[in-house]
Design an enzyme around this catalytic site. Sequence first.
Site, PDB file in Angstrom:
ATOM      1  N   CYS A  65       1.815   0.156  10.087  1.00 17.96           N
ATOM      2  CA  CYS A  65       2.832  -0.746   9.528  1.00 17.96           C
ATOM      3  C   CYS A  65       2.727  -2.129  10.201  1.00 17.96           C
ATOM      4  O   CYS A  65       2.835  -2.237  11.426  1.00 17.96           O
ATOM      5  CB  CYS A  65       4.220  -0.155   9.737  1.00 17.96           C
ATOM      6  SG  CYS A  65       5.529  -1.175   9.044  1.00 17.96           S
ATOM      7  N   ARG A  86       0.817  -1.222   0.000  1.00 16.74           N
ATOM      8  CA  ARG A  86       0.000   0.000   0.000  1.00 16.74           C
ATOM      9  C   ARG A  86       0.842   1.260   0.000  1.00 16.74           C
ATOM     10  O   ARG A  86       0.305   2.370   0.034  1.00 16.74           O
ATOM     11  CB  ARG A  86      -0.922   0.004   1.230  1.00 16.74           C
ATOM     12  CG  ARG A  86      -1.879  -1.168   1.277  1.00 16.74           C
ATOM     13  CD  ARG A  86      -2.480  -1.332   2.654  1.00 16.74           C
ATOM     14  NE  ARG A  86      -1.454  -1.664   3.659  1.00 16.74           N
ATOM     15  CZ  ARG A  86      -1.709  -1.838   4.953  1.00 16.74           C
ATOM     16  NH1 ARG A  86      -2.938  -1.674   5.404  1.00 16.74           N
ATOM     17  NH2 ARG A  86      -0.735  -2.145   5.785  1.00 16.74           N
ATOM     18  N   HIS A 131       5.296   4.457   7.551  1.00 19.47           N
ATOM     19  CA  HIS A 131       3.848   4.648   7.368  1.00 19.47           C
ATOM     20  C   HIS A 131       3.101   4.149   8.594  1.00 19.47           C
ATOM     21  O   HIS A 131       3.542   3.218   9.274  1.00 19.47           O
ATOM     22  CB  HIS A 131       3.360   3.935   6.102  1.00 19.47           C
ATOM     23  CG  HIS A 131       3.396   2.436   6.193  1.00 19.47           C
ATOM     24  ND1 HIS A 131       2.276   1.673   6.405  1.00 19.47           N
ATOM     25  CD2 HIS A 131       4.430   1.556   6.108  1.00 19.47           C
ATOM     26  CE1 HIS A 131       2.618   0.396   6.428  1.00 19.47           C
ATOM     27  NE2 HIS A 131       3.920   0.294   6.262  1.00 19.47           N
TER      28      HIS A 131
END
Length: 208
Positions: free
Chosen positions: A101, A46, A98
Site C-alpha cells: 500500500c 489495483r 492490501h
Amino acid sequence: MKRLKHLFQRNLEWATGIKEANPDFFTDLSRQQAPDYLWIGCSDSRVPANQIVDLPPGELFVHRNIANVVVHTDLNCLSVIHFAVNVLKIKHIIVCGHYGCSGVKAAIDGKPHGFIDNWLCHIKDVSRLNYSKLQGLSQEDKCDKLCELNVLEQVKNVCQTSIVQNAWRSGIELSVHGWIYNIENGILRDMDTCITSLEQFSERCGEI
Ligand code: CO
C-alpha cells in the site's frame, strides 16, 4: 480525446454486453439495491472491490480512501457505515487492506509528502501503537506488517463506532471482517479477526 470518448465507448460495450446476457439486468437493478456487504478498502487502482470478489453491480456497497482508514470523526466514512447498516441493512462490513500500500509506505518512509501527510498521521498512529511488533524489521517487511496491523486497527475503529455498537445493542446481525489482498497474485486472505457482537469486541479488543 479531450472528452474521454474511449471511456464512453467502453461503457457502451460493457452495458450492451450485460444486456445481451440478461435483458432485465439494469431494469431490475434500478428498482432497488440490496447488497449484503459494505467494503471499506484502499483507493488504490489495483484493488477494485467488485472485481476482486467477482461480484456484479448491486452486490457491494463501497467506501474507499487512501490506506483504508476508518477515522473516528470522518463524516464521510461514518455516513457510509450508517447508511449501509441502517438503511441497506447489510450483514457484513469488510475492511480490506492490501500489501504494498503506497499510503502505508509513505507513512513510514521518513520523507515529507505535503498535504497527504495529515491523512497519513492515522497510519503513523498505527505504527506507534504497534512499535514492538515492527521494531527490527526490514523496511519492506515493516511495510507488509503495518498493512496487516492497519487492517486490524481499522476493524477495531469500525467496531467502536456508535453505529455498529447500537446495531449490536439492538440485536442486529452484523459482522466486521478484516481482510488483506495481495496485489502480486490477486489473492485475498481473511485475517481471522471477525467480530460479531459487543461482548466479542470487548473480549478481543485487547488482542487486536
Ligand atoms: Co493502498
